[in-house]
Design an enzyme around this catalytic site. Structure first.
Site, PDB file in Angstrom:
ATOM      1  N   ARG A 197       0.714 -12.109  -4.685  1.00 21.90           N
ATOM      2  CA  ARG A 197       0.306 -11.430  -3.450  1.00 21.90           C
ATOM      3  C   ARG A 197       1.265 -10.267  -3.152  1.00 21.90           C
ATOM      4  O   ARG A 197       0.873  -9.258  -2.574  1.00 21.90           O
ATOM      5  CB  ARG A 197       0.184 -12.388  -2.266  1.00 21.90           C
ATOM      6  CG  ARG A 197      -0.449 -11.734  -1.035  1.00 21.90           C
ATOM      7  CD  ARG A 197      -0.860 -12.737   0.036  1.00 21.90           C
ATOM      8  NE  ARG A 197      -2.130 -13.386  -0.237  1.00 21.90           N
ATOM      9  CZ  ARG A 197      -3.317 -12.965   0.214  1.00 21.90           C
ATOM     10  NH1 ARG A 197      -3.400 -11.884   0.974  1.00 21.90           N
ATOM     11  NH2 ARG A 197      -4.416 -13.611  -0.088  1.00 21.90           N
ATOM     12  N   GLU A 251      -1.898 -13.051   9.419  1.00 24.00           N
ATOM     13  CA  GLU A 251      -0.794 -12.440   8.682  1.00 24.00           C
ATOM     14  C   GLU A 251      -0.720 -10.910   8.751  1.00 24.00           C
ATOM     15  O   GLU A 251       0.388 -10.356   8.781  1.00 24.00           O
ATOM     16  CB  GLU A 251      -0.881 -12.852   7.199  1.00 24.00           C
ATOM     17  CG  GLU A 251      -0.675 -14.337   6.972  1.00 24.00           C
ATOM     18  CD  GLU A 251      -1.144 -14.763   5.587  1.00 24.00           C
ATOM     19  OE1 GLU A 251      -2.363 -14.786   5.362  1.00 24.00           O
ATOM     20  OE2 GLU A 251      -0.300 -15.072   4.739  1.00 24.00           O
TER      21      GLU A 251
END
Lengths: 776, 485
Positions: free
Chosen positions: A310, A728
């Site tokens: 990620r 997030e």
């Protein structure tokens, strides 16, 4: 209509009155035992033996358990490489070596001191650089993310810069530390109440540790006092400890870590040390970039591989990189096993490129906004380094709108003027972005299920695999169900999450809790609604039921002619209506199901890591923030003076809750890059293991001026009610405080690049300032 | 002599003997009373999740309601108090207005810090309806300095604080029967309290005379606000067994403000000191502002901070340069000594005999000007990397007096006499201070730790001298040429 409304959090009454029940608020039941965890006194070595004789002599200590008592020795979110309790090799300081049970909560700390260990100490690795030197690799991304031709582009480049971006880890500092109560049940079953983001994983690890089949373990999660990723994988072994005691001694067992223990034992955000080389033209347009991401995974793999990836997925930030090459490596060290933390590697990738752009601006003596605006994804330039296109791209609008609304241009001029006065203070301003990919990159996790029980009075109980940690996922699901049935949100109760109602659940993580579980709940509602719709049509058509004949319906389907609104079901074409509760009762009386179960999977996902092709994300949540900081040149002290945030959240299901996610994520991100300094001694002991020494932002640290706004975007048709995930993405915006520090320092650098690490504590800032001045 | 303490909890009378009097307030509430709204996170008074409200009988009436950290407070310290927890804020079915506001503005996310936040905000609204403060954003932040929240970024909480409907606030004295509480407490005020169980004993004398007569000094651990002892006990670093407490000695709470000096009693809270210093020692009052949270300042004392003698102790640099005097007593003799003599030079070495206690600190009003600095990783509620106090007198651009005290750079808060002498008699200019700042480097030997490296601390001490100089230049309205650092 409930969706889109700013209703109260569904637990808010309990929260403000203190009535909300967290794990340790559960009453102690008869015979309940308290579990203590004994940690390793060294960071690296081999455990030869445990001497627990003195502990067992203590009057309240009723049992000591070690790896030998476990049916499965190892666990792991992806690879099973982490000992539940250490068998032989010790991986990090404080790692659980054994556990014990005590009849007294008050004796736990003392009993811990009674254990003796025979350990052969090894030579630890604590830093990424040391791990690189010793080739202590735990995971390498199978293929680089690459587009274009980097080497060619470097050959012809006008300007190039090379450097290293280094950021520290971050403690989650969820207020409620890891907590479990395990109850032994009939026939050897166990029920664990855990503060867990991932009940199914907790259930699995408990079952494996205890040697039980999965159907003999239930994991129940009412709520968490914060999670932030720290309870995604890590709740599981803690639950296993309590469950082991419950199984061995056939008594309820409670394990509540103290804040100090929790901070020492559990993993944190991954520190990264990334190398890069960038080429750009005189306008700051990036022509080529090569990045090597290196993370400190800690002692075990945990989720480090996905987190590293990620990081790679977000190393482009908001910027189109025509010629790009991104590699990633995760290293094994003798630190606590680092784990998921809000952003999941994304912030570390994103911050790298934002830092690079700040450097380009400094190098070219131009404003960084100008450089960023040249480079963002726009028009046809939307292909990411991993091949997926940025669709429904709002970045140009976000950048331009915030530039105006934050009065960037004038403020930059004022800052230049202010800094030229040399009055012992400097200001900096930086506008950075987030373009966060939404979906678990592990495709199989993008699934969920929901159970909707419509009660006879027309109220609803809904259960999903989502876990509530404050983020408001339950409130959003409540709204989605209320909206579906046209009832007030108070008529919907989101029930305790439990693996006996929803199984094979995914962690509430990757910002996707509401996306996946909300969609599953909506689908379950629609199944019931479809049947009720069909029944309503029969009733409106004048059909009757009696002792000989009941209403018969087919599979049922939703019909725009039948509208559920304000607790009434109405046929638009005829104007006929029936109260929802009467319709529900008729359904029940005619043996038509008013319960719904549905399964949902995010469609269209599929990404191959080796070939670097396919679709990794369902969509992107985007946003921008402009942060202004003020630095005291004598001391390096820094204050965030103003932050302006603009987000694209599609059509928020609950704008109030989403706003709270944005402010909370920003401040948490700001903390990571400013005051939150993890400090270890040379033995690998975490010294900053409590709030006295580990400084998360307090109320005085929030930006003096804090503006948060959303742009409207009705086009996100790939997600439930066209909403966007929010958990997030805004975390990444907090890092604009750090780039603003770089900007401020550049006023004293005379063209030299600002070489600071994160977090930019007062010490980091003052050292850089002092260095710059002595260099001048 | 009583063998139990008397405390009201949310209006309900409780007598506690040795079984639970030694419990921390938070443990007693959570695990004995089942009042689990009060949360424990850090067990060291740093996060505020355990915040509760108390009102202490002051000899005549129930005193001002204020917040404390229940995790580092012991039940025996709450004799003759009314304790209000988050559960006690509701009036029948009506929420307290701060509860309404927090719900409305999404002030709670995960909910774990919320009860503590609610209590801090209830203390604020109580002060507001009693006319002590008016509420704005800054005030709300000040009342919430001791409450950490990891979810919200505080913005919604601050909003809830500002938007609290004060018109709906019922004063605690009206919500609860304070008249009969004070009556009962009043009837007990001439009694000492002695509580014990198998392993522990605490004496709460009602007067200094009674304390001296008991012969406890030097034999039992003396506690006052217990903000530091509570942490040590919680973290297993101290097992308090024989305790004597100043808590019930009402005369020890006094602050006297005379024309020539401020006399601060042993039990005067830092909150009271902060208030008392506003008039003549504004800089110190402002420093106390960021020194600690309201919860700690409501309980912790200036004398406690002095006697704890931390090398960083943020109040000590000021006390040292202000020429404070320390009053010591053993029941037979009273000694009044200069603070410079009180510190003997080594780590926590004090001129304090085992049978003595510090009853007062006297801060003389000598017309000094002060500059106080506190540098820490986080601005508020953080232990300093370096703290510095300078007292000076400037006459026509010449320093006629100059005193400097620095914390965080040695085993004890230091006066740097060589620096002082170098400055006295010189003119205010940057060149002098540059030279003197260099002198400072050789005088201090700071340690490296979690709050900063030795080099950083040296750099800070050095730069603070320069900062002082530049600030005085600006204050004096002198021509401020470029501050060449």
């Amino acid at each position: 209509m409930s969706v889109g409304k700013n209703i109260k959090h569904d637990s808010s009454y309990g929260h403000v009155t203190g009535e909300s029940i967290f794990v340790d608020d559960r009453p102690v039941t008869h015979g309940e035992l308290f579990v203590g965890v004994v940690g390793s006194p060294v960071a690296c070595g081999v455990l030869k033996s445990i001497d627990s004789s003195e502990a067992l002599r203590h009057e309240s200590c009723v049992g000591v358990y070690s790896a030998a008592d476990l049916s499965a020795k190892k666990w792991g979110a992806i690879f099973h490489d982490q000992p539940i309790l250490v068998e032989d090799e010790i991986g990090y300081m404080g790692e659980p070596l054994c556990i014990f049970a005590s009849t007294s909560r008050d004796d736990i700390e003392y009993i811990k001191t009674l254990f003796k260990f025979d350990i052969e100490e090894g030579k630890p690795i604590f830093s990424i650089s040391d791990a690189v030197a010793k080739d202590s690799l735990i995971y390498a991304a199978p293929s680089p993310f690459a587009q274009g031709n980097v080497d060619e582009a470097f050959k012809t480049a006008k300007n190039t810069l090379e450097g290293k971006f280094i950021c520290g880890g971050q403690e989650h500092f969820y207020m409620e530390s890891q907590a479990t109560v395990a109850y032994p049940m009939e026939n050897g079953q166990v029920e664990v109440h855990s503060s867990s983001q991932h009940p199914s994983e907790t259930q699995r690890v408990v079952a494996e540790a205890l040697g039980l089949p999965l159907h003999h373990v239930v994991c129940v999660v009412k709520r968490m006092g914060g999670g932030f990723g720290g309870k995604e994988s890590q709740a599981a072994p803690i639950a296993a400890y309590a469950a082991l005691v419950a199984q061995k001694l056939n008594k309820p067992a409670r394990l509540i870590l103290t804040k100090d223990e929790d901070m020492i034992i559990t993993g944190k955000r991954h520190p990264f040390a990334n190398d890069y080389k960038v080429a750009f033209d005189d306008n700051g347009k990036i022509e080529a970039i090569k990045m090597i991401l290196r993370s400190d995974a800690g002692a075990y793999s945990d989720l480090s591989s996905s987190i590293l990836e990620r990081g790679m997925f977000h190393a482009d930030g908001a910027y189109f990189l025509k010629n790009v090459h991104i590699e990633g490596y995760a290293y094994k060290t003798n630190n606590h096993s680092n784990t998921a933390y809000r952003g999941f590697g994304g912030p570390q990738g994103n911050m790298t490129i934002e830092s690079i752009i700040e450097d380009i601006a400094c190098f070219l003596k131009k404003d960084s906004f100008e450089i960023r605006r040249h480079n963002i994804y726009e028009n046809n330039n939307v292909k990411t380094p991993y091949g997926q296109d940025v669709e429904n791209n709002m970045l140009p609008q976000l950048f331009d709108n915030l530039y105006e609304s934050s009065d960037y241009k004038n403020r930059l001029e004022e800052i230049k003027e202010f800094n030229s006065q040399k009055n012992g203070k400097i200001k900096g301003l930086s506008l950075t972005a987030t373009k966060f990919g939404i979906a678990f990159t592990a495709r199989f996790l993008n699934q969920g299920n929901a159970l909707v029980n419509v009660q006879l009075d027309g109220t609803i109980q809904v259960s999903t695999g989502a876990t509530e940690m404050g983020q408001g996922v339950n409130t959003k699901i409540q709204q989605i169900c209320a909206h579906a049935f046209g009832i007030p949100s108070d008529d919907v109760q989101v029930m305790t999450t439990s693996t006996e109602k929803n199984h094979n659940t995914s962690p509430t993580a990757a910002s996707s809790g509401s996306d996946i579980n909300g969609a599953a709940a909506l689908s379950a509602c629609n199944k019931v609604k479809g049947r009720l719709t069909e029944l309503a049509k029969l009733i409106f058509a004048g059909e009757e039921s009696n002792d000989l004949k009941e209403y018969e319906i087919g599979k049922g389907s939703i019909d725009p002619d039948i509208v559920f609104k304000e607790k009434v079901v109405k046929q638009v074409s005829t104007g006929k209506e029936i109260a929802l509760k009467d319709l529900v009762f008729k359904a029940y009386f005619n043996r038509i199901s008013v319960g719904g179960y549905a399964f949902f999977k995010t469609p269209g996902l599929g990404f191959c890591k080796s070939k670097v092709e396919g679709k990794a994300f369902n969509y992107f949540t985007q946003g921008v923030a402009a942060t202004e900081v003020l630095i005291d040149e004598y001391t390096g002290e820094m204050k965030v003076m103003r932050a302006d945030i603009l987000m694209d959240l599609g059509r928020p299901i609950n704008p109030g809750i989403d706003r709270g996610q944005v402010t909370g994520a920003y401040v948490q991100g700001m903390g990571w890059v400013t005051t939150e300094n993890l400090f270890y001694n040379d033995k690998g002991s975490l010294i900053s293991h409590s709030p006295t020494t580990y400084k998360i932002p307090n109320v005085q640290d929030t930006p003096r001026i804090f503006n948060v706004d959303f742009i409207s975007n009705d086009d996100n048709d790939c997600n439930v009610h066209r909403s966007k995930a929010v958990g997030e993405p805004p975390f990444l915006l907090g890092t604009s405080a750090w780039t603003a520090v770089k900007h401020a320092l550049s006023f004293r650098s005379n063209g030299e690049l600002i070489d600071i690490t994160s977090p930019a504590t007062g010490e980091v800032i003052l050292n850089e300032l002092t260095g710059l001045k002595s260099g001048n | 002599m009583r063998n139990s303490i008397l405390v009201y909890i949310n209006g309900v009378r409780h007598e506690l003997d040795g079984t639970h009097a030694f419990d921390t307030v938070a443990s007693y509430l959570r695990y004995v009373k089942g009042l689990t709204g009060t949360k424990v996170v850090c067990s060291e008074g740093d996060c505020g999740a355990c915040t509760v409200l108390i009102s202490r009988f002051d000899g005549k009436k129930m005193g001002q309601t204020h917040s404390i950290n229940s995790c580092i407070s012991f039940m025996y310290l709450l004799d003759r108090c009314h304790l209000i927890t988050v559960e006690g804020l509701k009036k029948l079915d009506h929420l307290h207005p701060v509860q309404d506001a927090m719900m409305k503005h999404h002030g709670a996310q995960c909910g774990y810090c919320t009860p503590g936040i609610i209590c801090s905000m209830a203390a604020m609204s109580e002060d507001a309806v009693n006319g002590k403060i008016s509420i704005d954003e800054k005030k709300v932040k000040n009342y919430l300095t001791g409450n950490l929240c990891r979810c919200t970024g505080y913005e919604p909480i601050v909003k809830a604080g500002v938007e609290t409907d004060l018109g709906q606030v019922t004063k605690f004295k009206d919500q609860y029967d304070y008249a009969s509480m004070s009556n009962e407490f009043s009837s007990l005020q001439d009694q000492d309290v002695l509580i014990s169980n198998k392993t522990k004993e605490v004496l709460l004398p009602h007067s200094y005379d009674s304390l001296y007569a008991s012969g406890s000094l030097g034999k039992k651990k003396l506690t006052s606000g217990a903000t530091d002892l509570g942490v040590l006990v919680n973290k297993g670093k101290l097992d308090l067994q024989h305790i004597v407490s100043l808590n019930n000695i009402l005369e020890s709470y006094k602050v006297e403000d005379t024309e020539s000096e401020l006399v601060i009693g042993a039990k005067a809270s830092l909150t009271d000191v902060e208030k008392a210093c506003e008039k003549d020692f504004l800089e110190f009052s402002q420093k106390l502002h960021v020194f600690a949270s309201p919860q700690i300042k409501n309980k912790g004392t200036l004398v406690g901070n002095l006697v704890n003698a931390s090398p960083i102790g943020d109040t000590i640099p000021f006390l040292r340069v202000s020429g404070a005097k320390v009053v010591l007593n053993n029941g037979k003799d009273e000694r009044v000594i200069s603070i410079d003599d009180f510190f003997l030079g080594g780590y926590k070495e004090l001129d304090l005999k085992p049978d003595e206690l510090v009853t007062k600190i006297i801060v003389p009003k000598n017309n000094y000007k002060f500059k106080l600095y506190k540098v820490s990783i986080r601005k508020d509620l953080d232990i300093s990397s370096v703290s510095m106090a300078i007292a000076y007198k400037l006459d026509s651009g010449v320093f006629t007096d100059f005193k400097i005290g620095i914390g965080g750079v040695g085993p004890v808060v230091m006066r740097i006499k060589s620096v002082e002498q170098a400055i006295i008699g010189t003119k205010l200019d940057q060149a002098t201070f540059k030279k003197v700042a260099k002198m400072l480097d050789s005088e201090i030997k700071p340690l490296s730790d979690v709050r900063g490296t030795s080099d950083y601390r040296k750099l800070l001490a050095h730069n603070l001298m320069l900062k002082f100089c530049d600030e005085v230049i600006v204050d004096s309205g002198m021509n401020f040429s470029e501050a060449a650092l």
